[in-house]
Design a protein around this motif. Structure first.
Motif, PDB file in Angstrom:
ATOM      1  N   VAL A   1       4.363  10.620   3.062  1.00 33.52           N
ATOM      2  CA  VAL A   1       5.678  10.227   2.410  1.00 33.52           C
ATOM      3  C   VAL A   1       6.641  10.416   3.395  1.00 33.52           C
ATOM      4  O   VAL A   1       7.509   9.314   3.564  1.00 33.52           O
ATOM      5  CB  VAL A   1       6.038  11.301   1.178  1.00 33.52           C
ATOM      6  N   ARG A   2       6.874  11.420   4.181  1.00 40.64           N
ATOM      7  CA  ARG A   2       8.001  11.149   5.218  1.00 40.64           C
ATOM      8  C   ARG A   2       7.880  10.116   6.254  1.00 40.64           C
ATOM      9  O   ARG A   2       8.859   9.753   6.670  1.00 40.64           O
ATOM     10  CB  ARG A   2       7.968  12.737   5.876  1.00 40.64           C
TER      11      ARG A   2
ATOM     12  N   VAL B   1      11.354   0.176  -0.317  1.00 45.60           N
ATOM     13  CA  VAL B   1      10.045   1.267  -0.129  1.00 45.60           C
ATOM     14  C   VAL B   1      10.725   2.607   0.550  1.00 45.60           C
ATOM     15  O   VAL B   1      10.179   3.818   0.083  1.00 45.60           O
ATOM     16  CB  VAL B   1       8.932   0.931   0.605  1.00 45.60           C
ATOM     17  N   ALA B   2      11.790   2.399   1.164  1.00 41.82           N
ATOM     18  CA  ALA B   2      12.430   3.568   1.715  1.00 41.82           C
ATOM     19  C   ALA B   2      12.919   4.619   0.529  1.00 41.82           C
ATOM     20  O   ALA B   2      12.775   5.702   0.543  1.00 41.82           O
ATOM     21  CB  ALA B   2      13.345   3.227   2.719  1.00 41.82           C
ATOM     22  N   LEU B   3      13.643   3.579  -0.498  1.00 40.37           N
ATOM     23  CA  LEU B   3      14.168   4.288  -1.614  1.00 40.37           C
ATOM     24  C   LEU B   3      13.316   5.068  -2.321  1.00 40.37           C
ATOM     25  O   LEU B   3      13.476   6.223  -2.630  1.00 40.37           O
ATOM     26  CB  LEU B   3      15.001   3.446  -2.190  1.00 40.37           C
ATOM     27  N   ALA B   4      12.068   4.574  -2.402  1.00 33.46           N
ATOM     28  CA  ALA B   4      11.070   5.177  -3.311  1.00 33.46           C
ATOM     29  C   ALA B   4      10.198   6.269  -2.539  1.00 33.46           C
ATOM     30  O   ALA B   4      10.224   7.391  -3.178  1.00 33.46           O
ATOM     31  CB  ALA B   4       9.910   4.231  -3.634  1.00 33.46           C
TER      32      ALA B   4
ATOM     33  N   ALA C   1       0.683  -1.213  -0.216  1.00 32.39           N
ATOM     34  CA  ALA C   1       0.026   0.126   0.010  1.00 32.39           C
ATOM     35  C   ALA C   1       0.857   1.295   0.036  1.00 32.39           C
ATOM     36  O   ALA C   1       0.585   2.113  -0.809  1.00 32.39           O
ATOM     37  CB  ALA C   1      -0.850   0.088   1.358  1.00 32.39           C
ATOM     38  N   ASP C   2       1.989   1.066   0.840  1.00 28.98           N
ATOM     39  CA  ASP C   2       3.021   2.368   0.865  1.00 28.98           C
ATOM     40  C   ASP C   2       3.291   2.461  -0.553  1.00 28.98           C
ATOM     41  O   ASP C   2       3.723   3.678  -1.311  1.00 28.98           O
ATOM     42  CB  ASP C   2       4.114   2.186   1.699  1.00 28.98           C
TER      43      ASP C   2
ATOM     44  N   GLU D   1       0.989   6.292  -7.141  1.00 25.73           N
ATOM     45  CA  GLU D   1       0.096   6.889  -7.636  1.00 25.73           C
ATOM     46  C   GLU D   1      -0.712   8.323  -7.065  1.00 25.73           C
ATOM     47  O   GLU D   1      -1.316   8.861  -7.746  1.00 25.73           O
ATOM     48  CB  GLU D   1      -1.005   5.739  -7.736  1.00 25.73           C
ATOM     49  N   SER D   2      -0.482   8.256  -5.827  1.00 23.37           N
ATOM     50  CA  SER D   2      -1.484   9.105  -5.111  1.00 23.37           C
ATOM     51  C   SER D   2      -0.835  10.482  -4.611  1.00 23.37           C
ATOM     52  O   SER D   2      -1.412  11.428  -4.201  1.00 23.37           O
ATOM     53  CB  SER D   2      -1.950   8.638  -3.740  1.00 23.37           C
TER      54      SER D   2
END
Length: 672
Positions: free
Chosen positions: A96-97, A118-121, A75-76, A82-83
């Motif tokens: 995001v943070r 996910v952290a990198l994204a 979901a993250d 997308e959002s």
């Protein structure tokens, strides 16, 4: 200085061939100890990892840690793809943070590659934001009040914690944007607070979709004494410590952060009290500590005496008011509706070998930030607070008295003192808790925006306080935000013992700002621990006689609070306990019940109101007993002998004999 790729791989165990844990198994993930050495980091390094990995096993930390490792990473990732709206800082950039902080920290501790990906994204998404905050100076340059400092902190940590995943270009871009979008915004904010006459006008970014607009023209003055100063202090300090030796402005950033921190430190009283309320205390103290810790670790400069750290943790302890069904409840003066994160207590326990602070870290409030895990040492001894902590008058003239530390023990809190950011119009208001229930309440979650209907919950009329001809004391109109009013009150007398506490507070100045004919507004409390409370209110007026009202707010936040009135008495009912109150006055007194005029979706907020008939002098004595549900209240009688008021009888096996003589400037209290 951030670790090298080789050092970070060794520290996390990836280089040693540790298998990556599949996403479906993260619920059972408990990191193992790894004593491998690592260079100093901003907040922790390899030598700290064994302790951090023990900390996540502590029962206090396990639920929070599991929320981190079990977060829905799919979901993250979808949200990040997308959002995200780049003109929405309040919600989207915050999310995001938070994703970045959560996943980069878990990756640093466990080496879980999906967390790292996910952290990198998330880091790359922050890099895409054209601006890191939604406030501008002169309509052009970004100032950092929350989002830019928060992003700077998160990106500075991620630059270290994601080392194995960052290619040269991404690492360089993170540092470049911290230096261009983060640190300058923080510096500009602190410079404006230091030199407000040089500010070219603060305002909202018109391109951001934040729906509210306030007048920010005085914010460089106003925010200089609020928690919103500490966030850019932390952001600027961490940026400087990260980029020291790499960027020509880094030393300047550190100097400004340290100067600003020292200028802000007096916002904490000499005893550690913090007058924005305990809900903002942990957030503020923790961010101040980020600077203190980063400077210590990277420069060996000790700022640990910048505030009274052991004292401020005891402030947090005294403001805690856990209930059986609300362990995070607190003495919620102002906007501080719960205890919040107590990570700073974990840091104080380690830094000062403070066993009371360790008790707070492991028993009070919540540990709900990765800073709490970074700082917690689960092996430190714990000491429960003793009788010396039961009664306290803080340096800001807030008073808290309790019979013990259990959720069922009695507690009374009085809000005297001066103005503060996030305050309400609540001078001389009280909170009374007994047998696991709030019996005199301070409503939660008043509106921040004056256009919202439940802004009225900020006013004197929504507190257990005094109204004069239906009006409370001075308060602002909200057009500049939730900043301080001009209202002052002060403690005139305070004493306590193991069995009782008495205090007298004068709020005349606060009410006189509304009506020049007000000569005296004074409240005296007698708390006979744990379940008898006397309130003696004195009001004196010049000019035309006016009525005086006493409001008593009922906790109906869960839909389970009711109030009834009969004659000159009223009763409050809650599931675990109830209260009976009888009111006597120098004038005729009538009691009624009502609810605040709010839409149903804002909750039903009932109260009792006692009105003393129009006069120039009012003396009103309220005698309250609290009892567990199903128990019997005692009988207390009130008599007057000349000028002295006497309260006698018994309740729960205790004989009550109290006299109140109002002929002196401070009523003389004798407890038999």
């Amino acid at each position: 200085m951030p670790p090298s790729r080789r050092e970070f791989l060794r520290a996390t165990g990836i280089a040693a061939g540790v298998s990556l844990i599949p996403s479906g198994a993260r619920a059972a993930l408990i990191p193992t100890e790894d004593p491998s050495p690592r260079v100093k980091g901003l907040l922790f390094d390899a030598s700290d990892l064994p302790r951090i990995r023990r900390a996540v096993r502590h029962p206090r930390v396990v639920p929070y840690w599991q929320s981190l490792v079990n977060a829905n990473l799919d979901a993250d990732a979808k949200f990040l793809r997308e959002s995200v709206r780049f003109n929405n800082h309040v919600k989207d950039m915050l999310q995001v943070r938070q994703i970045l902080e959560r996943t980069s920290f878990v990756f640093a501790v466990t080496g879980d590659r999906k967390q790292g990906e996910v952290a990198l994204a998330a880091a790359n998404k922050i890099l895409e934001y054209p601006k890191w905050d939604y406030f501008l100076e002169g309509g052009e340059e970004v100032i950092g009040l929350q989002r830019a400092p928060e992003a700077t902190i998160a990106m500075s940590c991620a630059r270290e914690w994601l080392g194995p995943l960052l290619n040269t270009e991404t690492a360089a871009e993170i540092e470049k944007q911290i230096a261009e979008k983060g640190a300058p915004a923080c510096y500009r904010t602190l410079y404006g607070m230091k030199y407000p006459d040089r500010v070219r006008g603060w305002g909202f970014d018109p391109e951001d979709d934040y729906p509210y607009r306030f007048d920010l023209s005085r914010w460089p003055f106003i925010l200089n004494a609020t928690n919103l100063k500490v966030i850019p202090i932390a952001g600027l300090g961490l940026a400087g410590c990260l980029l020291r030796g790499k960027h020509p402005q880094a030393e300047r950033w550190i100097d400004m952060a340290v100067q600003s921190a020292k200028a802000f430190a007096p916002m904490f009283g000499p005893d550690g009290a913090y007058d924005e309320g305990v809900g903002y205390w942990g957030y503020t103290a923790s961010h101040l500590t980020l600077l203190v810790e980063a400077v210590r670790r990277t420069q060996r400069t000790d700022l640990s005496t910048i505030i009274n750290y052991p004292g401020t943790v005891r402030y947090g302890l005294s403001m805690a008011m856990p209930l059986p069904d609300r362990p995070n409840d607190c003495v919620n003066f102002g906007d501080a509706w719960n205890m919040g994160d107590v990570a700073v207590a974990a840091w104080v326990a380690r830094r000062f070998k403070d066993s009371i602070a360790q008790y707070v870290a492991t028993e009070v409030g919540q540990l709900t930030s990765h800073f709490s895990i970074i700082w917690l040492d689960p092996d430190l001894p714990v000491r429960k607070p003793g009788p010396d902590q039961l009664d306290v008058r803080f340096s800001d003239d807030w008073v808290v008295s309790r019979s013990g530390w259990k959720p069922t023990d009695g507690l009374v809190a009085l809000r005297s003192g001066g103005p503060a950011n996030h305050e309400h119009a609540d001078r001389n208001s009280i909170i009374f808790k007994a047998y696991g229930e709030r019996l005199f309440h301070d409503p939660y979650r008043a509106a921040y925006a004056y256009t919202d209907p439940h802004w009225i919950l900020r006013l004197t009329s929504a507190h257990t306080a005094v109204l004069i001809d239906g009006k409370g004391h001075q308060y602002h109109n909200g057009h500049e935000g939730t900043n301080a009013s001009w209202a002052e009150a002060r403690i005139l007398d305070y004493s306590h013992s193991t069995k009782a506490m008495t205090v007298t507070s004068d709020a005349t100045d606060a009410y006189r700002l509304v009506n020049n004919n007000i000569a005296l507004v004074q409240r005296t409390l007698v708390f006979l621990k744990p379940d008898v409370l006397l309130l003696f209110d004195r009001v004196q007026l010049q000019g035309d006689p006016l009525p005086v009202q006493l409001r008593f707010q009922v906790d109906n936040s869960d839909g389970k609070g009711t109030v009834n009135a009969e004659g000159a008495s009223f009763g409050v009912q809650r599931p675990l306990a109830n209260l009976q109150a009888a009111i006597s006055g120098s004038q005729a007194v009538t009691v009624r019940t009502a609810s605040h005029n709010l839409p149903p979706d804002k909750g039903i907020h009932p109260y009792a109101e006692a009105e003393s008939a129009p006069a120039n002098e009012h003396m009103i004595l309220t005698v309250c007993t609290a009892q567990k549900t199903g128990g019997e209240h005692g009988t207390l009688s009130v008599t007057r002998e000349k000028e002295t008021w006497n309260v006698k009888g018994s309740h729960n096996g205790r004989q009550i004999d109290v006299s109140i003589d109002p002929r002196t400037p401070v009523p003389k209290i004798v407890i038999g």
